[in-house]
Motif scaffolding. Structure first.
Motif, PDB file in Angstrom:
ATOM      1  N   PRO A  46       0.808  -1.230   0.000  1.00  0.00           N
ATOM      2  CA  PRO A  46       0.000   0.000   0.000  1.00  0.00           C
ATOM      3  C   PRO A  46       0.833   1.269   0.000  1.00  0.00           C
ATOM      4  N   PHE A  47       1.983   1.229   0.668  1.00  0.00           N
ATOM      5  CA  PHE A  47       2.807   2.436   0.767  1.00  0.00           C
ATOM      6  C   PHE A  47       3.627   2.662  -0.498  1.00  0.00           C
ATOM      7  N   LEU A  48       4.047   1.589  -1.137  1.00  0.00           N
ATOM      8  CA  LEU A  48       4.716   1.728  -2.429  1.00  0.00           C
ATOM      9  C   LEU A  48       3.746   2.282  -3.467  1.00  0.00           C
ATOM     10  N   ALA A  49       2.525   1.780  -3.433  1.00  0.00           N
ATOM     11  CA  ALA A  49       1.509   2.282  -4.361  1.00  0.00           C
ATOM     12  C   ALA A  49       1.213   3.749  -4.099  1.00  0.00           C
ATOM     13  N   GLY A  50       1.107   4.114  -2.816  1.00  0.00           N
ATOM     14  CA  GLY A  50       0.847   5.504  -2.471  1.00  0.00           C
ATOM     15  C   GLY A  50       1.984   6.434  -2.842  1.00  0.00           C
ATOM     16  N   ALA A  51       3.232   5.946  -2.746  1.00  0.00           N
ATOM     17  CA  ALA A  51       4.381   6.760  -3.120  1.00  0.00           C
ATOM     18  C   ALA A  51       4.354   7.118  -4.604  1.00  0.00           C
ATOM     19  N   ILE A  52       3.743   6.253  -5.403  1.00  0.00           N
ATOM     20  CA  ILE A  52       3.634   6.507  -6.845  1.00  0.00           C
ATOM     21  C   ILE A  52       2.494   7.469  -7.139  1.00  0.00           C
ATOM     22  N   THR A  53       1.336   7.233  -6.515  1.00  0.00           N
ATOM     23  CA  THR A  53       0.143   8.003  -6.885  1.00  0.00           C
ATOM     24  C   THR A  53       0.056   9.364  -6.203  1.00  0.00           C
ATOM     25  N   SER A  54       0.752   9.559  -5.094  1.00  0.00           N
ATOM     26  CA  SER A  54       0.661  10.844  -4.401  1.00  0.00           C
ATOM     27  C   SER A  54       1.140  12.009  -5.267  1.00  0.00           C
ATOM     28  N   PRO A  55       2.336  11.951  -5.861  1.00  0.00           N
ATOM     29  CA  PRO A  55       2.736  13.060  -6.738  1.00  0.00           C
ATOM     30  C   PRO A  55       1.904  13.136  -8.017  1.00  0.00           C
ATOM     31  N   ILE A  56       1.449  11.982  -8.497  1.00  0.00           N
ATOM     32  CA  ILE A  56       0.573  11.994  -9.675  1.00  0.00           C
ATOM     33  C   ILE A  56      -0.717  12.743  -9.347  1.00  0.00           C
ATOM     34  N   GLY A  57      -1.236  12.521  -8.149  1.00  0.00           N
ATOM     35  CA  GLY A  57      -2.457  13.209  -7.743  1.00  0.00           C
ATOM     36  C   GLY A  57      -2.282  14.713  -7.691  1.00  0.00           C
ATOM     37  N   LEU A 100      -5.238 -11.584  -4.347  1.00  0.00           N
ATOM     38  CA  LEU A 100      -6.133 -10.593  -4.935  1.00  0.00           C
ATOM     39  C   LEU A 100      -6.509  -9.541  -3.899  1.00  0.00           C
ATOM     40  N   ALA A 101      -6.692  -9.969  -2.653  1.00  0.00           N
ATOM     41  CA  ALA A 101      -7.007  -9.033  -1.582  1.00  0.00           C
ATOM     42  C   ALA A 101      -5.887  -8.019  -1.406  1.00  0.00           C
ATOM     43  N   ILE A 102      -4.636  -8.471  -1.444  1.00  0.00           N
ATOM     44  CA  ILE A 102      -3.501  -7.559  -1.320  1.00  0.00           C
ATOM     45  C   ILE A 102      -3.508  -6.539  -2.445  1.00  0.00           C
ATOM     46  N   ILE A 103      -3.722  -7.015  -3.667  1.00  0.00           N
ATOM     47  CA  ILE A 103      -3.715  -6.121  -4.822  1.00  0.00           C
ATOM     48  C   ILE A 103      -4.799  -5.062  -4.694  1.00  0.00           C
ATOM     49  N   LEU A 104      -6.003  -5.502  -4.359  1.00  0.00           N
ATOM     50  CA  LEU A 104      -7.127  -4.562  -4.271  1.00  0.00           C
ATOM     51  C   LEU A 104      -6.940  -3.567  -3.125  1.00  0.00           C
ATOM     52  N   LEU A 105      -6.474  -4.047  -1.990  1.00  0.00           N
ATOM     53  CA  LEU A 105      -6.281  -3.149  -0.852  1.00  0.00           C
ATOM     54  C   LEU A 105      -5.117  -2.187  -1.089  1.00  0.00           C
ATOM     55  N   ALA A 106      -4.077  -2.659  -1.782  1.00  0.00           N
ATOM     56  CA  ALA A 106      -2.974  -1.763  -2.141  1.00  0.00           C
ATOM     57  C   ALA A 106      -3.446  -0.695  -3.124  1.00  0.00           C
ATOM     58  N   LEU A 107      -4.281  -1.080  -4.061  1.00  0.00           N
ATOM     59  CA  LEU A 107      -4.848  -0.103  -4.994  1.00  0.00           C
ATOM     60  C   LEU A 107      -5.772   0.873  -4.279  1.00  0.00           C
ATOM     61  N   GLY A 108      -6.437   0.396  -3.235  1.00  0.00           N
ATOM     62  CA  GLY A 108      -7.256   1.294  -2.423  1.00  0.00           C
ATOM     63  C   GLY A 108      -6.399   2.360  -1.762  1.00  0.00           C
ATOM     64  N   SER A 109      -5.226   1.961  -1.270  1.00  0.00           N
ATOM     65  CA  SER A 109      -4.282   2.934  -0.712  1.00  0.00           C
ATOM     66  C   SER A 109      -3.792   3.891  -1.791  1.00  0.00           C
ATOM     67  N   ALA A 110      -3.529   3.373  -2.977  1.00  0.00           N
ATOM     68  CA  ALA A 110      -3.079   4.218  -4.083  1.00  0.00           C
ATOM     69  C   ALA A 110      -4.116   5.295  -4.400  1.00  0.00           C
ATOM     70  N   ALA A 111      -5.386   4.906  -4.448  1.00  0.00           N
ATOM     71  CA  ALA A 111      -6.450   5.874  -4.712  1.00  0.00           C
ATOM     72  C   ALA A 111      -6.566   6.883  -3.585  1.00  0.00           C
ATOM     73  N   LEU A 112      -6.359   6.423  -2.354  1.00  0.00           N
ATOM     74  CA  LEU A 112      -6.413   7.324  -1.200  1.00  0.00           C
ATOM     75  C   LEU A 112      -5.326   8.394  -1.310  1.00  0.00           C
ATOM     76  N   PHE A 113      -4.096   7.970  -1.608  1.00  0.00           N
ATOM     77  CA  PHE A 113      -2.997   8.921  -1.741  1.00  0.00           C
ATOM     78  C   PHE A 113      -3.169   9.818  -2.962  1.00  0.00           C
ATOM     79  N   LEU A 114      -3.914   9.359  -3.949  1.00  0.00           N
ATOM     80  CA  LEU A 114      -4.165  10.183  -5.127  1.00  0.00           C
ATOM     81  C   LEU A 114      -4.913  11.463  -4.763  1.00  0.00           C
ATOM     82  N   SER A 115      -5.700  11.408  -3.704  1.00  0.00           N
ATOM     83  CA  SER A 115      -6.488  12.566  -3.289  1.00  0.00           C
ATOM     84  C   SER A 115      -5.704  13.547  -2.436  1.00  0.00           C
ATOM     85  N   ALA A 116      -4.536  13.153  -1.935  1.00  0.00           N
ATOM     86  CA  ALA A 116      -3.824  13.969  -0.949  1.00  0.00           C
ATOM     87  C   ALA A 116      -3.468  15.352  -1.485  1.00  0.00           C
ATOM     88  N   GLY A 117      -2.978  15.408  -2.718  1.00  0.00           N
ATOM     89  CA  GLY A 117      -2.598  16.690  -3.288  1.00  0.00           C
ATOM     90  C   GLY A 117      -3.761  17.660  -3.370  1.00  0.00           C
TER      91      GLY A 117
END
Length: 207
Positions: A46-57, A100-117
């Motif tokens: 989840p944190f690796l995914a968030g590190a990618i999507t946070s600046p993108i957001g 699959l649960a890991i993938i979906l929950l990690a993507l959920g974190s990615a979407a969460l970090f996408l909103s941070a900006g």
């Protein structure tokens, strides 16, 4: 009013984020059946995914704001990201396959970090002169969620199961998306010193 809605929308972000901080590893080991070693590795997803999507957001929020206005660039991105977060966490909690649960929950974190900006940029849109004070107030909303989450989540899990505990997090993300609808970044907050002693004190300590 805008600031209260923004802070309320930030509450679910803190709540969900601290589930990943506090319980995701134990969830993978105790509920999903991973070993301590593999659970440790997978809990970083989840944190690796968030590190990618946070600046993108942040980039996406600015790009949308320039093209369609800040109501779309800030609020639209905030609403969309939190709704996607809600759907992905719900799906991850329901998934029978642990990978699959890991993938979906990690993507959920990615979407969460996408909103941070969008959150932090909106504080500057609403009150550029006092952006530090306003962002601190908004961050208080997130920290309230972060303070409640580590205690409430295991309580719900113990009483009703981990699936339900994650469903609660997903529901809160949807509620947060709803609060975004009350935010209007294009109308400035009138910060008069006589109406806000807190901001008056903040201005007095500036060099």
């Amino acid at each position: 009013t805008d600031l209260w809605f923004l802070s309320a929308a930030y509450f679910p972000l803190g709540y969900i984020l601290y589930i990943y901080f506090s319980w995701f590893y134990l969830y993978l080991v105790n509920v999903r059946g991973f070993s301590m070693l593999s659970g440790g590795w997978y809990s970083t997803a989840p944190f690796l995914a968030g590190a990618i999507t946070s600046p993108i957001g942040g980039w996406l929020s600015d790009a949308l704001s320039r093209r369609y206005g800040k109501r779309v660039g800030r609020c639209g991105l905030g609403v969309g990201s939190l709704l996607i977060t809600s759907c992905l966490i719900w799906a991850g909690a329901s998934a029978t396959d642990p990978y699959l649960a890991i993938i979906l929950l990690a993507l959920g974190s990615a979407a969460l970090f996408l909103s941070a900006g969008a959150f932090w940029a909106t504080t500057m849109d609403l009150a550029s002169t006092y952006a530090g004070t306003v962002s601190g107030f908004m961050n208080m909303g997130g920290n309230l969620g972060g303070a409640i989450s580590p205690t409430l989540t295991p309580y719900i899990a113990q009483q009703y199961g981990w699936e339900t505990a994650l469903f609660v997090a997903a529901a809160l993300a949807t509620v947060g998306a709803g609060f975004w609808l009350g935010v209007h970044p294009e109308r400035a907050i009138e910060l008069q010193e006589k109406e806000s002693p807190m901001l008056q004190e903040a201005s007095e300590v500036r060099p």
